[in-house]
Design a protein around this motif. Structure first.
Motif, short mmCIF file in Angstrom:
data_model
loop_
_atom_site.label_atom_id
_atom_site.label_comp_id
_atom_site.label_asym_id
_atom_site.label_seq_id
_atom_site.Cartn_x
_atom_site.Cartn_y
_atom_site.Cartn_z
N PHE A 100 29.97 -10.80 -47.42
CA PHE A 100 28.94 -10.32 -46.50
C PHE A 100 27.56 -10.84 -46.89
CE2 PHE A 100 31.91 -6.61 -45.63
CZ PHE A 100 32.30 -7.12 -44.39
N SER A 198 24.99 -8.77 -36.49
CA SER A 198 26.33 -8.81 -37.08
C SER A 198 26.29 -8.71 -38.60
CB SER A 198 27.04 -10.11 -36.68
OG SER A 198 27.18 -10.20 -35.29
N THR A 199 25.38 -9.47 -39.22
CA THR A 199 25.36 -9.50 -40.69
C THR A 199 24.70 -8.26 -41.28
OG1 THR A 199 23.29 -10.77 -40.63
CG2 THR A 199 25.35 -12.01 -40.76
N SER A 202 27.03 -5.23 -41.18
CA SER A 202 28.22 -5.52 -41.98
C SER A 202 27.95 -5.28 -43.46
CB SER A 202 28.69 -6.96 -41.75
OG SER A 202 29.09 -7.15 -40.42
N PHE A 206 28.76 -1.46 -44.52
CA PHE A 206 29.94 -1.48 -45.37
C PHE A 206 29.64 -0.80 -46.71
CE2 PHE A 206 33.12 -3.66 -48.10
CZ PHE A 206 34.26 -3.36 -47.37
#
Length: 265
Positions: A100, A198-199, A202, A206
């Protein structure tokens, strides 16, 4: 009552919980796909799976506690298995975070023309790194210190200190989770925002998910410590939870510069 054993190994009794957990996972997966598409009965199958998995986990762990604490099956030799098995688990989590963070570095290092040639992309609202992210970063390391304190208290036979340290660990973790919830509420990232949408969730989301898991574990083991289940020579579950908690807390120190500071300029 502790039962006698002829050897140092634990031959597990036949159990229905592995197959029931597999069926629950299958129902959750198939039901989730059916629900998202949407097929008739998908929500029902998904709900059954989501109910069955926690039930199986609770009952199976109840059996493990009985086998280890009350029946004495978890000898020193048996305890080596969970210890050695948990190390690759933590390594796999580190690899997840590495992936990630690598994705988070890709676009800032060479922003594509599709996102305006700058980072963060044009039109994307980001959090001020010196507000909630900066405030949240120094909270988790003391949480790891507290769980280490609890571990050493168990080794020293100081049960009350171990309970206090577990309470401190959980309290700091809950504060951190609350701050991250506030952060997402103020600047909610979404996948339609492109590469940043998205990043960012994530990597940070996470990690937040792992913080929640690392909060539940000390809660359970704190209760077990209060009930007198953990001793100097038998606390493998707590030890694994402490390793996990410390790994999550250490990882928190990495996202601040590449994700929050760099991404919030």
């Amino acid at each position: 009552m502790v039962s006698s054993q002829r050897n140092s190994y634990h031959l597990v009794d036949p159990s229905p919980w592995p197959i029931s957990g597999s069926l629950g996972a299958l129902a959750t997966t198939v039901g989730g796909v059916m629900y998202m598409h949407p097929f008739t009965g998908g929500s029902t199958l998904l709900s059954l799976g989501l109910i069955f998995i926690p039930y199986t986990m609770f009952i199976r762990w109840r059996d493990v506690i009985r086998e280890s604490t009350l029946e004495g099956h978890h000898t020193k030799v048996v305890q080596l298995g969970p210890r050695y098995g948990f190390i690759p688990s933590i390594v796999s989590e580190v690899m997840f975070f590495f992936a990630f963070f690598r994705a988070s570095f890709h676009s800032p290092l060479a922003p594509a023309v599709e996102i305006g040639g700058i980072w963060p992309p044009k039109g994307i609202g980001v959090s001020n790194p010196w507000e909630i992210p900066f405030l949240n970063t120094p909270i988790l390391p003391p949480s790891g210190a507290a769980v280490t304190w609890a571990h050493h208290a168990i080794l020293a036979g100081k049960e009350q200190q171990a309970v206090y340290a577990s309470v401190a660990t959980v309290s700091l973790a809950l504060v951190s989770t609350g701050f991250q919830g506030m952060e997402y509420y103020q600047a909610p990232p979404t996948v339609p925002d492109g590469i940043h949408g998205s990043t960012f969730p994530s990597a940070t989301g996470f990690h937040g998910f792992h913080v929640i898991i690392g909060t539940i574990s000390p809660i359970i083991h704190g209760i077990r410590q209060y009930l007198g289940h953990l001793t100097k020579k038998h606390h493998v579950g707590f030890e694994a939870a402490a390793w996990y908690r410390n790994s999550v807390d250490v990882v928190r120190s990495f996202p601040f510069v590449p994700i929050y500071w760099w991404g919030g300029l």
